[in-house]
Design a protein around this motif. Structure first.
Motif, short mmCIF file in Angstrom:
data_model
loop_
_atom_site.label_atom_id
_atom_site.label_comp_id
_atom_site.label_asym_id
_atom_site.label_seq_id
_atom_site.Cartn_x
_atom_site.Cartn_y
_atom_site.Cartn_z
N ALA A 86 0.85 -1.20 0.00
CA ALA A 86 0.00 0.00 0.00
C ALA A 86 0.88 1.25 0.00
CB ALA A 86 -0.94 -0.01 1.21
N PRO A 87 1.50 1.58 -1.13
CA PRO A 87 2.41 2.73 -1.19
C PRO A 87 1.74 4.05 -0.79
CG PRO A 87 2.61 1.38 -3.17
CD PRO A 87 1.42 0.88 -2.41
N GLU A 88 0.42 4.13 -0.96
CA GLU A 88 -0.31 5.34 -0.58
C GLU A 88 -0.84 5.27 0.84
OE1 GLU A 88 -0.34 7.88 -2.67
OE2 GLU A 88 0.83 6.62 -4.04
N GLY A 89 -0.52 4.19 1.54
CA GLY A 89 -0.98 4.03 2.91
C GLY A 89 -2.29 3.26 3.00
N ILE A 90 -2.65 2.88 4.21
CA ILE A 90 -3.90 2.15 4.46
C ILE A 90 -4.83 3.04 5.25
CG2 ILE A 90 -4.92 0.20 5.72
CD1 ILE A 90 -2.51 -1.45 4.99
N GLU A 91 -6.07 3.14 4.81
CA GLU A 91 -7.04 4.03 5.46
C GLU A 91 -7.42 3.51 6.84
OE1 GLU A 91 -11.58 4.82 4.65
OE2 GLU A 91 -10.38 6.03 3.23
N MET A 92 -7.35 4.38 7.82
CA MET A 92 -7.68 4.02 9.20
C MET A 92 -8.35 5.20 9.87
SD MET A 92 -7.43 1.38 11.20
CE MET A 92 -6.18 0.44 10.31
N ASP A 93 -9.34 4.91 10.69
CA ASP A 93 -10.00 5.95 11.48
C ASP A 93 -9.33 5.99 12.85
OD1 ASP A 93 -11.65 7.78 12.63
OD2 ASP A 93 -13.50 6.61 12.49
N VAL A 94 -8.47 6.96 13.05
CA VAL A 94 -7.75 7.11 14.31
C VAL A 94 -8.68 7.76 15.33
CG1 VAL A 94 -5.73 8.12 15.44
CG2 VAL A 94 -5.59 7.33 13.06
N GLU A 95 -8.89 7.07 16.45
CA GLU A 95 -9.92 7.51 17.41
C GLU A 95 -9.54 8.74 18.21
OE1 GLU A 95 -8.82 3.64 18.76
OE2 GLU A 95 -8.68 4.07 16.62
N LYS A 96 -8.24 8.91 18.44
CA LYS A 96 -7.78 9.98 19.33
C LYS A 96 -6.34 10.34 18.99
CE LYS A 96 -8.56 6.91 22.40
NZ LYS A 96 -8.85 6.20 23.64
N ARG A 97 -5.84 11.37 19.61
CA ARG A 97 -4.44 11.72 19.40
C ARG A 97 -3.56 10.67 20.07
NH1 ARG A 97 0.07 14.82 21.06
NH2 ARG A 97 0.89 16.12 19.36
N MET A 98 -2.56 10.19 19.35
CA MET A 98 -1.69 9.15 19.87
C MET A 98 -0.24 9.53 19.60
SD MET A 98 -3.68 5.75 18.43
CE MET A 98 -5.43 5.49 18.76
N SER A 99 0.61 9.44 20.62
CA SER A 99 2.02 9.76 20.40
C SER A 99 2.96 9.07 21.38
CB SER A 99 2.24 11.28 20.48
OG SER A 99 1.91 11.77 21.76
N GLN A 100 2.50 8.77 22.58
CA GLN A 100 3.42 8.30 23.62
C GLN A 100 3.98 6.92 23.32
OE1 GLN A 100 1.77 8.67 27.55
NE2 GLN A 100 3.55 7.78 28.57
N ASN A 101 5.31 6.84 23.23
CA ASN A 101 6.05 5.58 23.07
C ASN A 101 5.72 4.80 21.80
OD1 ASN A 101 7.30 6.14 25.49
ND2 ASN A 101 5.99 4.78 26.70
N ILE A 102 5.31 5.49 20.72
CA ILE A 102 5.03 4.78 19.47
C ILE A 102 5.88 5.30 18.31
CG2 ILE A 102 2.70 4.11 20.13
CD1 ILE A 102 1.63 6.37 18.36
N GLY A 103 6.72 6.30 18.55
CA GLY A 103 7.64 6.79 17.53
C GLY A 103 7.04 7.69 16.49
N VAL A 104 5.72 7.94 16.55
CA VAL A 104 5.05 8.85 15.62
C VAL A 104 3.97 9.61 16.39
CG1 VAL A 104 5.42 7.42 13.56
CG2 VAL A 104 3.37 7.06 14.95
N THR A 105 3.44 10.65 15.77
CA THR A 105 2.31 11.38 16.34
C THR A 105 1.14 11.27 15.39
OG1 THR A 105 3.73 12.95 17.51
CG2 THR A 105 1.46 13.62 17.11
N LEU A 106 0.03 10.75 15.88
CA LEU A 106 -1.16 10.57 15.06
C LEU A 106 -2.27 11.47 15.58
CD1 LEU A 106 -1.19 6.66 14.85
CD2 LEU A 106 -0.20 8.26 13.22
N GLU A 107 -2.91 12.19 14.66
CA GLU A 107 -4.05 13.03 15.01
C GLU A 107 -5.34 12.27 14.71
OE1 GLU A 107 -3.68 15.75 16.56
OE2 GLU A 107 -1.52 16.02 16.29
N PRO A 108 -6.42 12.59 15.43
CA PRO A 108 -7.68 11.86 15.21
C PRO A 108 -8.27 12.12 13.82
CG PRO A 108 -8.00 13.71 16.73
CD PRO A 108 -6.54 13.59 16.50
N GLY A 109 -9.03 11.13 13.33
CA GLY A 109 -9.72 11.28 12.06
C GLY A 109 -9.36 10.19 11.07
N VAL A 110 -10.13 10.11 9.99
CA VAL A 110 -9.88 9.13 8.92
C VAL A 110 -8.72 9.61 8.07
CG1 VAL A 110 -10.86 7.99 6.89
CG2 VAL A 110 -12.31 8.46 8.88
N GLN A 111 -7.73 8.76 7.87
CA GLN A 111 -6.53 9.14 7.14
C GLN A 111 -5.80 7.90 6.65
OE1 GLN A 111 -3.65 10.64 10.40
NE2 GLN A 111 -5.66 10.46 11.39
N ASN A 112 -4.91 8.07 5.69
CA ASN A 112 -4.07 6.98 5.21
C ASN A 112 -2.79 6.93 6.03
OD1 ASN A 112 -5.98 6.45 3.32
ND2 ASN A 112 -4.70 6.81 1.53
#
Length: 330
Positions: free
Chosen positions: A166-192
């Motif tokens: 999936a070179p363009e990424g996989i669509e996922m609905d992120v429920e909340k802001r996530m960043s602690q101890n995962i190496g990335v920062t994810l904002e809520p919402g549907v995104q690839n």
């Protein structure tokens, strides 16, 4: 009625057509085989494991090829220095060769169980003390479930597999802001999400749900990745994926068994049935000195639920075996 000469001409035409057809099929076969080989080699070349996966684990596996239901212990580890002694993810994947059904059980890593030869502790401590074999014995001792194979997977390999299919990424609905101890920062919402982001999403556990939320997301991610494989693009990338993931896996399965299993599971359009242990309303979370907070479960209740889910009750015929010599060696 056709003359003798005309019948000979017709016969030559049929023979010529058959030869041309066989030649076209042979060329197609060679082209497909060459494409698969090139894709597999490209996958091997793009893999950049941070360190070699161990390949000398003891594991009491069957010597014969299994037909019917068989269980694979899936273990996820991070080889980048964060946690390389206790497995971060423990799952039992079951595949039925007769029905093509796939089931996936997540064992919570804080499950408080008896570890053969040691005192009671969190289930992922079994891997720390004795690798996949002690974990296999621990699952058998507590839940009476036989494990036939294991696959230890470096998370870095998961990232590269996602980016391959999936070179363009996989669509996922992120429920909340996530960043602690995962190496990335994810904002809520549907995104690839790319491979690194999707892995971070699956590993996040610093909220009220803790490991339960993480297990739910892991199972969701696996289903999404499987869906990508069933697309025409995903199928075309399967040889490259196999080359990409190979350096990141340590398993007791022969190469042809592992590749066949991956193909059958990933290209099967049926949904994966999922379960988590402990089941709802069967546990509490006391804290023990030297161990920390654990998930202490009703073992008998969870044992019965797991055996029913996997169809491993006493009255079922789960598998047969045949000589492994029928399969080429890896």
């Amino acid at each position: 009625m056709p003359s003798r000469i005309e019948r000979k001409k017709q016969k030559r035409k049929k023979g010529s057509f058959l030869k041309k057809t066989l030649m076209v099929l042979a060329i197609l076969f060679i082209a497909v085989a060459a494409y698969a080989a090139i894709q597999y080699y490209q996958g091997l070349q793009q893999a950049t494991p941070s360190e070699e996966m161990e390949s000398d684990y003891e594991f009491n596996a069957p010597d014969e090829k299994i037909e019917g239901k068989y269980n694979v212990l899936l273990l996820g580890v991070d080889r980048r220095g964060e946690e390389d002694s206790r497995t971060d993810t423990i799952m039992i994947a079951q595949y039925d060769t007769k029905t093509d059904e796939t089931k996936l059980v997540s064992l919570m890593r804080d499950s408080y169980v008896e570890i053969p030869g040691y005192s009671k502790n969190k289930i992922n401590t079994a891997f720390f003390h004795g690798g996949p074999e002690l974990l296999r014995k621990t699952i058998k001792h507590n839940f009476d479930i036989d494990i036939h194979y294991y696959a230890l997977v470096d998370f870095k390999g998961f990232e590269q597999v996602v980016d391959t299919i999936a070179p363009e990424g996989i669509e996922m609905d992120v429920e909340k802001r996530m960043s602690q101890n995962i190496g990335v920062t994810l904002e809520p919402g549907v995104q690839n999400l790319n491979g690194k982001q999707l892995l971070g999403y699956a590993r996040f556990r610093h909220d009220a749900e803790g490991d339960f939320g993480r297990v739910k997301r892991q199972q969701k991610v696996i289903s999404k990745v499987k869906d990508e494989f069933t697309s025409l693009y995903g199928i075309s990338k399967l040889p490259k994926v196999m080359g990409t993931i190979q350096p990141y896996i340590d398993t007791n399965m022969k190469m042809f068994t592992a590749m066949g299993l991956a193909k059958d599971v990933m290209l099967n359009k049926s949904q994966i049935e999922t379960m988590k242990i402990p089941i709802d309303n069967s546990w509490n979370d006391p804290t023990y000195q030297g161990v920390g907070q654990v998930l202490e479960m009703d073992i008998e209740q969870n044992r019965q639920a797991l055996k029913e889910f996997l169809g491993m009750d006493e009255n079922s015929t789960n598998m047969t075996t045949k000589n492994e010599d029928e399969e080429p060696e890896s």
